[in-house]
Scaffold this motif. Structure first.
Motif, PDB file in Angstrom:
ATOM      1  N   ASN A  90      -3.990   3.062  -7.923  1.00 38.45           N
ATOM      2  CA  ASN A  90      -4.731   1.852  -8.350  1.00 38.45           C
ATOM      3  C   ASN A  90      -3.686   0.613  -8.373  1.00 38.45           C
ATOM      4  OD1 ASN A  90      -7.098   3.297  -7.624  1.00 38.45           O
ATOM      5  ND2 ASN A  90      -7.524   3.659 -10.014  1.00 38.45           N
ATOM      6  N   GLY A  91      -2.740   1.073  -9.279  1.00 40.80           N
ATOM      7  CA  GLY A  91      -1.855  -0.066  -9.644  1.00 40.80           C
ATOM      8  C   GLY A  91      -0.941  -0.435  -8.320  1.00 40.80           C
ATOM      9  N   LEU A  92      -0.425   0.506  -7.662  1.00 40.79           N
ATOM     10  CA  LEU A  92       0.321   0.274  -6.417  1.00 40.79           C
ATOM     11  C   LEU A  92      -0.729  -0.612  -5.447  1.00 40.79           C
ATOM     12  CD1 LEU A  92       2.212   3.590  -6.291  1.00 40.79           C
ATOM     13  CD2 LEU A  92       3.269   1.217  -6.489  1.00 40.79           C
ATOM     14  N   LYS A  93      -1.888  -0.131  -5.270  1.00 40.35           N
ATOM     15  CA  LYS A  93      -2.785  -0.704  -4.206  1.00 40.35           C
ATOM     16  C   LYS A  93      -3.058  -2.041  -4.649  1.00 40.35           C
ATOM     17  CE  LYS A  93      -5.014   3.357  -2.486  1.00 40.35           C
ATOM     18  NZ  LYS A  93      -6.330   4.301  -2.711  1.00 40.35           N
ATOM     19  N   GLN A  94      -3.128  -2.357  -5.791  1.00 32.41           N
ATOM     20  CA  GLN A  94      -3.313  -3.896  -6.414  1.00 32.41           C
ATOM     21  C   GLN A  94      -2.201  -4.718  -5.921  1.00 32.41           C
ATOM     22  OE1 GLN A  94      -4.558  -4.176 -10.565  1.00 32.41           O
ATOM     23  NE2 GLN A  94      -6.328  -2.813 -10.180  1.00 32.41           N
ATOM     24  N   ALA A  95      -0.833  -3.945  -6.225  1.00 29.29           N
ATOM     25  CA  ALA A  95       0.217  -4.659  -5.587  1.00 29.29           C
ATOM     26  C   ALA A  95       0.552  -4.722  -4.133  1.00 29.29           C
ATOM     27  CB  ALA A  95       1.374  -3.944  -6.417  1.00 29.29           C
ATOM     28  N   GLU A  96      -0.158  -4.297  -3.364  1.00 32.00           N
ATOM     29  CA  GLU A  96      -0.440  -3.989  -1.875  1.00 32.00           C
ATOM     30  C   GLU A  96       0.852  -3.349  -1.496  1.00 32.00           C
ATOM     31  OE1 GLU A  96       0.115  -8.490  -0.927  1.00 32.00           O
ATOM     32  OE2 GLU A  96      -2.172  -8.722  -1.254  1.00 32.00           O
ATOM     33  N   TYR A  97       0.943  -2.125  -2.192  1.00 35.39           N
ATOM     34  CA  TYR A  97       1.792  -1.165  -1.412  1.00 35.39           C
ATOM     35  C   TYR A  97       1.039  -0.180  -0.681  1.00 35.39           C
ATOM     36  CZ  TYR A  97       6.049  -2.135  -4.361  1.00 35.39           C
ATOM     37  OH  TYR A  97       7.003  -2.585  -4.572  1.00 35.39           O
ATOM     38  N   TYR A  98       1.765   0.314   0.357  1.00 37.08           N
ATOM     39  CA  TYR A  98       1.134   1.539   1.262  1.00 37.08           C
ATOM     40  C   TYR A  98       1.766   2.542   0.479  1.00 37.08           C
ATOM     41  CZ  TYR A  98      -0.386  -1.393   5.172  1.00 37.08           C
ATOM     42  OH  TYR A  98      -1.196  -2.399   5.956  1.00 37.08           O
TER      43      TYR A  98
END
Length: 206
Positions: A90-98
């Motif tokens: 969730n945190g990585l998706k918010q930071a726009e990581y694949y």
């Protein structure tokens, strides 16, 4: 091993000792800095039967190069703790990581050899030591361009002493899954600030 760069068409001759022992792998052309996917089978090189991972249970042939949009930030996760796995994603998706993942440490090692990631998060367990050791063999240039994060129970989250001792960028406590998104934001932004100068130097000499 001799092969040609598909982008600048230069002939390259790189010692086998500096290349992964996989039948298919990625390297950067030292001239144009573009990525090249090299297939040993196409070059007529045989690794001796069915090429395997270190313990022999994961065939290299089952691992393919991953494709993401150019310039995308990509994170690789090897986390068995369900709370942390979900929170980290969730945190990585918010930071726009694949996000890429593996089914176990052997597959993780093979994917790390074949692909390049901007961030790697690994749960610090005995089984995953092979992954940590794999990253420890990387050259300084490749290692500095990776935000490497361990999750475990040895120290408090963001403890700088354990990060230094384990040669990682950040250490997060496994009991802090409840505030994982805040911690993820801290380690991502902290890495960006600390290594901004390094990225600028890379860009100048690329």
């Amino acid at each position: 091993m001799r092969f040609k760069c598909n982008s600048c068409q230069r002939d390259l001759n790189i010692p086998d000792s500096k290349l992964p022992d996989a039948p298919k792998f990625k390297v950067k052309c030292p001239h144009c800095r573009k990525e090249i996917v090299v297939n040993r089978a196409e070059k007529g090189q045989d690794l001796g039967g069915e090429a395997m991972g270190k313990s022999g249970s994961v065939p290299y042939s089952t691992i393919e190069p991953e494709v993401f949009p150019p310039g995308a930030n990509v994170a690789f996760l090897l986390i068995s703790d369900k709370r942390w796995s979900e929170a980290a994603q969730n945190g990585l998706k918010q930071a726009e990581y694949y996000i890429s993942q593996a089914r176990g440490p052997e597959e993780a090692v093979l994917k790390l050899r074949l692909n390049e990631y901007d961030l790697v998060m690994v749960e610090d367990t005995p089984a995953n030591q092979v992954v940590i050791e794999e990253i420890g063999t990387w050259t300084g240039l490749r290692r500095r361009s990776l935000n490497f994060i361990l999750i475990g129970g040895e120290a408090a989250s963001l403890d700088p002493q354990i990060a230094f001792r384990k040669a990682i960028n950040s250490y997060l406590n496994i009991n802090d899954a409840g505030r994982a998104e805040t911690l993820m934001d801290n380690v991502i932004k902290g890495y960006g600030v600390y290594y901004r100068w390094f990225a600028q130097v890379q860009e100048v000499f690329s």
